[in-house]
Write an enzyme that holds these catalytic residues in place. Structure first.
Site, PDB file in Angstrom:
ATOM      1  N   ARG A  99       1.021  -1.177  -0.160  1.00 39.16           N
ATOM      2  CA  ARG A  99      -0.020   0.079  -0.034  1.00 39.16           C
ATOM      3  C   ARG A  99       0.953   1.157  -0.019  1.00 39.16           C
ATOM      4  O   ARG A  99       1.629   1.617   0.897  1.00 39.16           O
ATOM      5  CB  ARG A  99      -0.810   0.114   1.397  1.00 39.16           C
ATOM      6  CG  ARG A  99      -1.855   1.422   1.437  1.00 39.16           C
ATOM      7  CD  ARG A  99      -2.797   1.290   2.386  1.00 39.16           C
ATOM      8  NE  ARG A  99      -3.297   2.531   2.504  1.00 39.16           N
ATOM      9  CZ  ARG A  99      -3.394   3.539   3.477  1.00 39.16           C
ATOM     10  NH1 ARG A  99      -2.890   3.205   4.573  1.00 39.16           N
ATOM     11  NH2 ARG A  99      -4.085   4.680   3.181  1.00 39.16           N
ATOM     12  N   HIS A 144      -2.896  10.966   0.480  1.00 43.96           N
ATOM     13  CA  HIS A 144      -2.405  10.970   1.711  1.00 43.96           C
ATOM     14  C   HIS A 144      -1.949  12.106   2.382  1.00 43.96           C
ATOM     15  O   HIS A 144      -0.680  12.238   2.615  1.00 43.96           O
ATOM     16  CB  HIS A 144      -1.412   9.579   1.817  1.00 43.96           C
ATOM     17  CG  HIS A 144      -1.242   8.940   3.263  1.00 43.96           C
ATOM     18  ND1 HIS A 144      -1.363   7.802   3.542  1.00 43.96           N
ATOM     19  CD2 HIS A 144      -0.911   9.410   4.205  1.00 43.96           C
ATOM     20  CE1 HIS A 144      -1.404   7.377   4.724  1.00 43.96           C
ATOM     21  NE2 HIS A 144      -0.627   8.541   5.391  1.00 43.96           N
ATOM     22  N   GLU A 189      -7.629   8.634   6.398  1.00 39.43           N
ATOM     23  CA  GLU A 189      -7.803   9.206   7.658  1.00 39.43           C
ATOM     24  C   GLU A 189      -8.307  10.633   7.591  1.00 39.43           C
ATOM     25  O   GLU A 189      -7.581  11.625   8.128  1.00 39.43           O
ATOM     26  CB  GLU A 189      -6.364   9.281   8.480  1.00 39.43           C
ATOM     27  CG  GLU A 189      -6.201   7.811   8.672  1.00 39.43           C
ATOM     28  CD  GLU A 189      -4.836   7.722  10.001  1.00 39.43           C
ATOM     29  OE1 GLU A 189      -4.503   8.857  10.275  1.00 39.43           O
ATOM     30  OE2 GLU A 189      -4.720   6.650  10.424  1.00 39.43           O
ATOM     31  N   ASN A 330      -7.485   1.721   9.792  1.00 39.72           N
ATOM     32  CA  ASN A 330      -6.251   2.001  10.376  1.00 39.72           C
ATOM     33  C   ASN A 330      -6.497   1.993  11.800  1.00 39.72           C
ATOM     34  O   ASN A 330      -7.476   2.675  12.456  1.00 39.72           O
ATOM     35  CB  ASN A 330      -5.779   3.273   9.753  1.00 39.72           C
ATOM     36  CG  ASN A 330      -5.494   3.468   8.418  1.00 39.72           C
ATOM     37  OD1 ASN A 330      -5.568   2.622   7.618  1.00 39.72           O
ATOM     38  ND2 ASN A 330      -4.901   4.826   7.934  1.00 39.72           N
ATOM     39  N   TYR A 332      -4.553   1.456  15.651  1.00 34.55           N
ATOM     40  CA  TYR A 332      -3.229   1.589  16.514  1.00 34.55           C
ATOM     41  C   TYR A 332      -3.390   1.515  17.878  1.00 34.55           C
ATOM     42  O   TYR A 332      -2.761   0.488  18.480  1.00 34.55           O
ATOM     43  CB  TYR A 332      -2.580   2.737  16.438  1.00 34.55           C
ATOM     44  CG  TYR A 332      -1.818   3.007  15.008  1.00 34.55           C
ATOM     45  CD1 TYR A 332      -2.690   3.824  13.841  1.00 34.55           C
ATOM     46  CD2 TYR A 332      -0.451   2.664  14.653  1.00 34.55           C
ATOM     47  CE1 TYR A 332      -1.977   3.970  12.665  1.00 34.55           C
ATOM     48  CE2 TYR A 332       0.089   2.872  13.346  1.00 34.55           C
ATOM     49  CZ  TYR A 332      -0.824   3.564  12.140  1.00 34.55           C
ATOM     50  OH  TYR A 332      -0.208   3.632  11.199  1.00 34.55           O
ATOM     51  N   GLU A 398      -3.715  -0.001   7.971  1.00 31.75           N
ATOM     52  CA  GLU A 398      -2.478   0.190   8.771  1.00 31.75           C
ATOM     53  C   GLU A 398      -2.478  -0.277  10.249  1.00 31.75           C
ATOM     54  O   GLU A 398      -3.544  -0.180  10.692  1.00 31.75           O
ATOM     55  CB  GLU A 398      -2.295   2.035   9.116  1.00 31.75           C
ATOM     56  CG  GLU A 398      -1.839   2.408   7.900  1.00 31.75           C
ATOM     57  CD  GLU A 398      -1.630   4.255   8.065  1.00 31.75           C
ATOM     58  OE1 GLU A 398      -1.526   4.580   9.055  1.00 31.75           O
ATOM     59  OE2 GLU A 398      -2.059   4.716   6.831  1.00 31.75           O
TER      60      GLU A 398
HETATM   61  C1  PNW Z   1      -1.424   7.435  10.430  1.00 31.93           C
HETATM   62  N1  PNW Z   1      -2.820  10.266  16.250  1.00 31.93           N
HETATM   63  O1  PNW Z   1      -1.498   8.669  11.254  1.00 31.93           O
HETATM   64  C2  PNW Z   1      -1.081   7.900   9.054  1.00 31.93           C
HETATM   65  O2  PNW Z   1      -1.882   7.375   8.205  1.00 31.93           O
HETATM   66  C3  PNW Z   1       0.467   7.569   8.892  1.00 31.93           C
HETATM   67  O3  PNW Z   1       0.595   8.550   7.660  1.00 31.93           O
HETATM   68  C4  PNW Z   1       1.313   7.734  10.022  1.00 31.93           C
HETATM   69  O4  PNW Z   1       2.474   7.715   9.706  1.00 31.93           O
HETATM   70  C5  PNW Z   1       0.839   6.579  10.736  1.00 31.93           C
HETATM   71  O5  PNW Z   1      -0.420   6.584  11.194  1.00 31.93           O
HETATM   72  C6  PNW Z   1       1.715   6.860  12.516  1.00 31.93           C
HETATM   73  O6  PNW Z   1       1.448   8.004  13.021  1.00 31.93           O
HETATM   74  C7  PNW Z   1      -1.926   9.095  12.345  1.00 31.93           C
HETATM   75  O7  PNW Z   1      -2.313  11.397  16.589  1.00 31.93           O
HETATM   76  C8  PNW Z   1      -1.290  10.257  13.103  1.00 31.93           C
HETATM   77  O8  PNW Z   1      -3.847   9.742  16.893  1.00 31.93           O
HETATM   78  C9  PNW Z   1      -1.745  10.574  14.074  1.00 31.93           C
HETATM   79  C10 PNW Z   1      -2.593   9.684  15.122  1.00 31.93           C
HETATM   80  C11 PNW Z   1      -3.110   8.655  14.316  1.00 31.93           C
HETATM   81  C12 PNW Z   1      -2.855   8.431  13.081  1.00 31.93           C
END
Ligand code: PNW
Length: 494
Positions: A99, A144, A189, A330, A332, A398
């Site tokens: 991706r 992006h 996002e 995505n 995390y 992601e």
């Molecule tokens: C994503 N938060 O961004 C993006 O899609 C990527 O480009 C980035 O590198 C990756 O996650 C890691 O950060 C985020 O603050 C940026 O919660 C910030 C947040 C979440 C996702």
């Protein structure tokens, strides 16, 4: 004694005197796809080469103090010149797909379709052909975050005209790459760039902007743009190209802090304000009821004559509903949620949800303050989507862990992937979630937006001191490679 990579998950947790996380011995189905992701501005470099135009990020890194370590993406991983090294790394991992994103100003230097940059077309053609030659499918994100700076000056995502501008970009991408690209992500996002960090690309840096208005205008135009691109593809390309399209949505899972009705409702509201903001229109044709009600009520209490949340026309609702072929997520981290809806604060997206969010102190942290490890939340999120959004096909576009620069022996990242993937297995086999693909963020250490190079997500280390930008596999790359090859997270699977 099992190899080290198998026991790190437990060791890591044991060291903190908690119970050892049990890793699933189930396996990923044969049809399950594994991939890795990057984005154009974060890796390409060559910011002003071969006819590329200026993006907002080029402007930001050269003219503001927004980047914590003062760095830029001028060279980044130099993937514009070293994309073959990226393909070699992907091949070594054994991924099914890659991706990546196309840079709008590399293809359309001024943002508009009157001038196409042939070197940009050639670059992505070479990348796509190089991937396919190794049996790696290209999954392409159209946007992006690297908006052409001139379009930014027209109001960025606040200006409804962007819907037409980005559809021209999409049309060009389908025309040139659609014979070989079968999975498209329109926009990455929107929650992040519309609501969490509107300063970066949507509003004028350092200037006062009408918060509480811009977030929703941006989100509204994102949904219209995505829909227009989706419908264009259906009419003009789907028959001959046969691809599929979605929008990459980020979501944390919200856990109520207490058993009180208020906190339970607040946690549900978090899901509506983050995920439902975009997913509800796609699946049901309108914003979630809670968003409509909360924003209308707060707007009235704040003296606005009408609600700050824009309203879709009937035609728009009909077109938005169903404008996806799968759900792209995505994910995390998660958050502990409590209610604070009785307060009437200033108008802003941040206040409109009437809740407070925090990380549980027992969760392992990371080099990024917003990212704490709670694998169970991943399974809960997948089940939440299944139950609330018609049991769709889901691709995780992601997921990854942030650590300090130059950590090659990255056991914390391995622990993260192992425990999160274990929850994915349970969701697939025990909950019946139709999860079909998993994407690690990121293939490479890269330019982490306002954190510059101070926070790393790569499976591959990149030496940013060295002109060659040498890529070196971290231990997590070995781990991921083994998972892909064995479809299993432990020494032996059921
Ligand atoms: C994503 N938060 O961004 C993006 O899609 C990527 O480009 C980035 O590198 C990756 O996650 C890691 O950060 C985020 O603050 C940026 O919660 C910030 C947040 C979440 C996702």
């Amino acid at each position: 004694m099992p190899p080290l990579w198998i026991v790190v998950g437990c060791l890591q947790v044991l060291l903190k005197w908690t119970t050892c996380q049990e890793i699933s011995t189930l396996t990923f189905p044969d049809s399950f796809l594994f991939g890795a992701a990057t984005s154009a501005y974060q890796i390409e470099g060559a910011w002003n080469e071969d006819g590329k135009g200026e993006s907002r990020w080029d402007y930001i890194v050269h003219n503001t103090n927004f980047i914590l370590d003062g760095s830029t993406g001028d060279v980044a991983c130099d993937s514009y010149h070293k994309y073959q090294d990226d393909i070699a790394a992907l091949k070594e991992l054994g991924v099914n797909y890659y991706r990546f994103s196309i840079s709008w100003p590399r293809l359309l230097p001024n943002g508009f379709a009157n001038e196409v940059n042939p070197a940009g077309i050639e670059y992505y053609n070479n990348l796509i052909d190089g991937l396919l030659a190794e049996g790696i499918e290209p999954w392409v994100t159209m946007y992006h975050w690297d908006i052409p700076n001139l379009i930014y000056y027209l109001g960025s995502w606040n200006n409804a005209e962007i819907v037409d501008y980005i559809t021209e970009l999409a049309d060009l991408a389908f025309q040139h790459f659609g014979d070989r690209v079968k999975t498209w992500i329109t926009i990455n996002e929107p929650l992040t760039f519309c609501a969490h960090f509107p300063n970066a690309t949507v509003t004028l840096y350092g200037q006062t902007v009408p918060v509480g208005i811009t977030e929703y205008l941006c989100g509204h135009n994102v949904l219209r743009a995505h829909t227009k691109i989706y419908r264009l593809y259906q009419l003009k390309y789907k028959n001959s190209q046969g691809g599929r399209i979605s929008l990459a949505l980020n979501a944390e899972y919200g856990i109520p802090e207490t058993d009180s009705e208020e906190d339970i409702a607040a946690a549900k509201r978090k899901m509506d304000f983050e995920l439902g903001w975009f997913l509800n229109p796609l699946v049901y044709g309108d914003y979630p009821r809670t968003m409509i009600d909360y924003i209308r009520n707060y707007s009235a209490l704040q003296g606005y004559p009408v609600t700050r949340l824009p309203i879709f026309t009937l035609t728009e609702r009909v077109q938005i509903k169903g404008a996806y072929d799968f759900i792209a997520i995505n994910h995390y981290t998660s958050a502990i949620i409590s209610d604070n809806s009785s307060l009437v604060l200033d108008a802003s997206y941040e206040n409109d949800d009437g809740l407070d969010a925090k990380k549980d102190p027992s969760w392992e942290g990371s080099a990024a303050s917003w990212l704490a490890v709670y694998p169970e939340g991943f399974r809960q999120l997948l089940v939440y989507i299944k139950e609330n959004y018609n049991d769709p096909e889901i691709a995780v576009t992601e997921q990854g862990y942030a650590d300090e620069p130059d950590t090659i022996n990255d056991t914390r990242r391995i622990n993260y992937y192992q425990t999160y993937l274990s929850e994915a297995l349970k969701a697939i086999h025990e909950d019946g979630v139709k999860l079909t693909a998993y994407t690690a963020w990121s293939l490479l250490d890269n330019f982490e937006w306002n954190s510059g190079y101070s926070v790393r997500f790569g499976l591959y280390h990149v030496d940013f001191e060295d002109d060659n930008r040498t890529r070196t596999p971290k231990e997590s790359a070995e781990f991921y490679k083994k998972v892909i090859a064995t479809r299993c997270l432990v020494d032996s699977c059921d």
